[in-house]
Design a protein around this motif. Structure first.
Motif, PDB file in Angstrom:
ATOM      1  N   TRP A 249      13.014  48.713  24.380  1.00 38.55           N
ATOM      2  CA  TRP A 249      12.278  49.190  23.217  1.00 38.55           C
ATOM      3  C   TRP A 249      13.291  49.520  22.151  1.00 38.55           C
ATOM      4  CZ3 TRP A 249      11.131  51.538  28.033  1.00 38.55           C
ATOM      5  CH2 TRP A 249      11.968  52.599  28.382  1.00 38.55           C
ATOM      6  N   GLY A 250      12.882  49.366  20.909  1.00 42.81           N
ATOM      7  CA  GLY A 250      13.822  49.657  19.843  1.00 42.81           C
ATOM      8  C   GLY A 250      13.255  49.384  18.474  1.00 42.81           C
ATOM      9  N   THR A 251      14.134  49.655  17.489  1.00 43.65           N
ATOM     10  CA  THR A 251      13.764  49.518  16.093  1.00 43.65           C
ATOM     11  C   THR A 251      14.501  48.366  15.407  1.00 43.65           C
ATOM     12  OG1 THR A 251      15.445  51.158  15.516  1.00 43.65           O
ATOM     13  CG2 THR A 251      13.204  51.964  15.856  1.00 43.65           C
ATOM     14  N   GLY A 252      15.347  47.679  16.131  1.00 46.25           N
ATOM     15  CA  GLY A 252      16.093  46.551  15.586  1.00 46.25           C
ATOM     16  C   GLY A 252      17.213  46.174  16.527  1.00 46.25           C
TER      17      GLY A 252
ATOM     18  N   ALA B 259       6.286  40.132  14.105  1.00 47.93           N
ATOM     19  CA  ALA B 259       5.168  40.973  13.681  1.00 47.93           C
ATOM     20  C   ALA B 259       5.501  41.871  12.494  1.00 47.93           C
ATOM     21  CB  ALA B 259       4.690  41.829  14.857  1.00 47.93           C
ATOM     22  N   ASP B 260       6.765  41.856  12.057  1.00 49.50           N
ATOM     23  CA  ASP B 260       7.205  42.683  10.929  1.00 49.50           C
ATOM     24  C   ASP B 260       6.811  44.143  11.152  1.00 49.50           C
ATOM     25  OD1 ASP B 260       8.441  43.279   8.515  1.00 49.50           O
ATOM     26  OD2 ASP B 260       6.622  42.891   7.356  1.00 49.50           O
ATOM     27  N   VAL B 261       7.300  44.712  12.264  1.00 46.51           N
ATOM     28  CA  VAL B 261       6.969  46.078  12.657  1.00 46.51           C
ATOM     29  C   VAL B 261       8.220  46.952  12.690  1.00 46.51           C
ATOM     30  CG1 VAL B 261       4.914  45.467  13.984  1.00 46.51           C
ATOM     31  CG2 VAL B 261       7.159  45.465  15.109  1.00 46.51           C
ATOM     32  N   ASP B 262       7.982  48.251  12.806  1.00 41.46           N
ATOM     33  CA  ASP B 262       9.071  49.214  12.891  1.00 41.46           C
ATOM     34  C   ASP B 262       9.682  49.278  14.289  1.00 41.46           C
ATOM     35  OD1 ASP B 262       8.682  50.260  10.182  1.00 41.46           O
ATOM     36  OD2 ASP B 262       6.830  51.136  10.987  1.00 41.46           O
ATOM     37  N   ILE B 263       8.843  49.106  15.304  1.00 46.94           N
ATOM     38  CA  ILE B 263       9.239  49.314  16.694  1.00 46.94           C
ATOM     39  C   ILE B 263       8.614  48.221  17.540  1.00 46.94           C
ATOM     40  CG2 ILE B 263       9.039  50.903  18.677  1.00 46.94           C
ATOM     41  CD1 ILE B 263       8.201  52.832  15.996  1.00 46.94           C
ATOM     42  N   ALA B 264       9.337  47.808  18.583  1.00 43.27           N
ATOM     43  CA  ALA B 264       8.763  46.869  19.543  1.00 43.27           C
ATOM     44  C   ALA B 264       9.177  47.275  20.950  1.00 43.27           C
ATOM     45  CB  ALA B 264       9.207  45.440  19.262  1.00 43.27           C
ATOM     46  N   VAL B 265       8.337  46.881  21.898  1.00 45.27           N
ATOM     47  CA  VAL B 265       8.642  47.059  23.320  1.00 45.27           C
ATOM     48  C   VAL B 265       8.564  45.697  23.992  1.00 45.27           C
ATOM     49  CG1 VAL B 265       7.745  49.405  23.354  1.00 45.27           C
ATOM     50  CG2 VAL B 265       6.260  47.534  24.055  1.00 45.27           C
ATOM     51  N   ALA B 266       9.356  45.533  25.057  1.00 51.91           N
ATOM     52  CA  ALA B 266       9.350  44.283  25.809  1.00 51.91           C
ATOM     53  C   ALA B 266       9.395  44.591  27.294  1.00 51.91           C
ATOM     54  CB  ALA B 266      10.544  43.420  25.424  1.00 51.91           C
TER      55      ALA B 266
ATOM     56  N   GLY C  78       3.432  57.247  10.668  1.00 52.14           N
ATOM     57  CA  GLY C  78       3.225  56.053   9.860  1.00 52.14           C
ATOM     58  C   GLY C  78       4.062  54.861  10.305  1.00 52.14           C
ATOM     59  N   LYS C  79       4.275  54.716  11.600  1.00 47.22           N
ATOM     60  CA  LYS C  79       5.091  53.626  12.136  1.00 47.22           C
ATOM     61  C   LYS C  79       4.208  52.577  12.797  1.00 47.22           C
ATOM     62  CE  LYS C  79       9.036  55.542  11.115  1.00 47.22           C
ATOM     63  NZ  LYS C  79       9.888  54.982  10.069  1.00 47.22           N
ATOM     64  N   THR C  80       4.714  51.351  12.818  1.00 41.92           N
ATOM     65  CA  THR C  80       3.991  50.250  13.435  1.00 41.92           C
ATOM     66  C   THR C  80       4.748  49.740  14.657  1.00 41.92           C
ATOM     67  OG1 THR C  80       5.070  48.686  11.925  1.00 41.92           O
ATOM     68  CG2 THR C  80       2.876  49.532  11.285  1.00 41.92           C
ATOM     69  N   ILE C  81       3.986  49.148  15.585  1.00 37.45           N
ATOM     70  CA  ILE C  81       4.565  48.686  16.841  1.00 37.45           C
ATOM     71  C   ILE C  81       3.993  47.327  17.220  1.00 37.45           C
ATOM     72  CG2 ILE C  81       2.830  49.827  18.300  1.00 37.45           C
ATOM     73  CD1 ILE C  81       5.177  50.542  20.239  1.00 37.45           C
ATOM     74  N   ALA C  82       4.787  46.569  17.967  1.00 32.54           N
ATOM     75  CA  ALA C  82       4.329  45.325  18.586  1.00 32.54           C
ATOM     76  C   ALA C  82       4.799  45.335  20.030  1.00 32.54           C
ATOM     77  CB  ALA C  82       4.896  44.109  17.863  1.00 32.54           C
ATOM     78  N   THR C  83       4.049  44.654  20.878  1.00 30.14           N
ATOM     79  CA  THR C  83       4.453  44.517  22.266  1.00 30.14           C
ATOM     80  C   THR C  83       4.797  43.059  22.551  1.00 30.14           C
ATOM     81  OG1 THR C  83       2.220  44.105  23.115  1.00 30.14           O
ATOM     82  CG2 THR C  83       2.924  46.405  22.943  1.00 30.14           C
ATOM     83  N   ALA C  84       5.819  42.871  23.375  1.00 29.19           N
ATOM     84  CA  ALA C  84       6.198  41.549  23.862  1.00 29.19           C
ATOM     85  C   ALA C  84       6.165  41.661  25.384  1.00 29.19           C
ATOM     86  CB  ALA C  84       7.581  41.156  23.360  1.00 29.19           C
ATOM     87  N   GLU C  85       5.104  41.147  25.977  1.00 33.91           N
ATOM     88  CA  GLU C  85       4.868  41.366  27.399  1.00 33.91           C
ATOM     89  C   GLU C  85       4.882  40.062  28.180  1.00 33.91           C
ATOM     90  OE1 GLU C  85       1.763  44.364  28.276  1.00 33.91           O
ATOM     91  OE2 GLU C  85       1.330  44.225  26.118  1.00 33.91           O
TER      92      GLU C  85
ATOM     93  N   GLN D  34      16.346  40.373  23.476  1.00 32.85           N
ATOM     94  CA  GLN D  34      15.940  39.356  22.513  1.00 32.85           C
ATOM     95  C   GLN D  34      14.437  39.365  22.282  1.00 32.85           C
ATOM     96  OE1 GLN D  34      17.602  35.452  23.237  1.00 32.85           O
ATOM     97  NE2 GLN D  34      19.685  36.181  22.901  1.00 32.85           N
ATOM     98  N   MET D  35      13.674  39.739  23.301  1.00 26.31           N
ATOM     99  CA  MET D  35      12.217  39.857  23.129  1.00 26.31           C
ATOM    100  C   MET D  35      11.877  40.956  22.130  1.00 26.31           C
ATOM    101  SD  MET D  35      10.938  39.327  27.097  1.00 26.31           S
ATOM    102  CE  MET D  35       9.168  39.596  26.774  1.00 26.31           C
ATOM    103  N   VAL D  36      12.551  42.094  22.206  1.00 25.52           N
ATOM    104  CA  VAL D  36      12.307  43.175  21.241  1.00 25.52           C
ATOM    105  C   VAL D  36      12.649  42.711  19.827  1.00 25.52           C
ATOM    106  CG1 VAL D  36      13.146  45.423  20.426  1.00 25.52           C
ATOM    107  CG2 VAL D  36      12.476  45.135  22.807  1.00 25.52           C
ATOM    108  N   ALA D  37      13.822  42.146  19.662  1.00 23.02           N
ATOM    109  CA  ALA D  37      14.239  41.689  18.333  1.00 23.02           C
ATOM    110  C   ALA D  37      13.266  40.635  17.799  1.00 23.02           C
ATOM    111  CB  ALA D  37      15.663  41.135  18.391  1.00 23.02           C
TER     112      ALA D  37
END
Length: 166
Positions: A126-129, A96-103, A23-30, A87-90
């Motif tokens: 990648w990280g959660t905050g 996107a107000d997500v749990d996880i992001a990758v950059a 039940g986790k959400t993700i965003a990508t910063a590419e 900084q891209m992950v943060a």
């Protein structure tokens, strides 16, 4: 390391299954991958349950405006650097107000490389905050397509392994 369509599909499915199951959400910063990570994730049916945004921030101006990457950090370290992908992950998590992001930010070629950062140099995060971000740098060989494919596979596998530690 190769990165075939089948490997990309498998890695995307593995990550998607984990996100859906937990039940986790993700965003990508590419940057250099131009949205390819988000594309692989959306190849799986039901991905709208976990992929909230795919942000392609190719220019430094977009990294600043969309993700909040500081101009001084870009000036001091360059776009292809650990401080920038952090900084891209943060910024992706906030935007996107997500749990996880990758950059991802790199030099896919064929030009743009330097002695310090040759073609094929790619920074990942990648990280959660802000307090839980992992980073890595790789230097991939091959042409532009191969560098980008390898980058997509690397980040999909890396974030999947990271999530297993949560």
């Amino acid at each position: 390391m190769q990165a075939s369509d089948q490997q990309l599909e498998s890695a995307g499915n593995t990550l998607g299954e984990w996100l859906a199951e937990h039940g986790k959400t993700i965003a990508t910063a590419e940057s250099c991958t131009g949205g390819w990570v988000a594309k692989v994730l959306t190849d799986r049916a039901g991905s709208s349950a976990y992929l909230m945004a795919g942000l392609v921030t190719y220019s430094n101006e977009a990294k600043q405006a969309i993700l909040g990457v500081e101009e001084s950090v870009l000036a001091e370290h360059g776009a292809v650097s650990e401080p920038v992908v952090r900084q891209m992950v943060a910024g992706a998590i906030r935007a996107a107000d997500v749990d996880i992001a990758v950059a991802i930010s790199g030099i896919a070629g064929p030009g743009g490389g330097t002695d310090e950062k040759p073609v094929g140099t790619v920074w990942f995060a990648w990280g959660t905050g802000p307090d839980r971000i992992e980073t890595s740098v790789q230097c991939f060989d091959g042409d532009r397509d191969q560098v980008r494919r390898k980058s997509v596979l690397y980040v999909l596998q890396g974030v999947t392994e990271f999530l297993k530690t949560l």
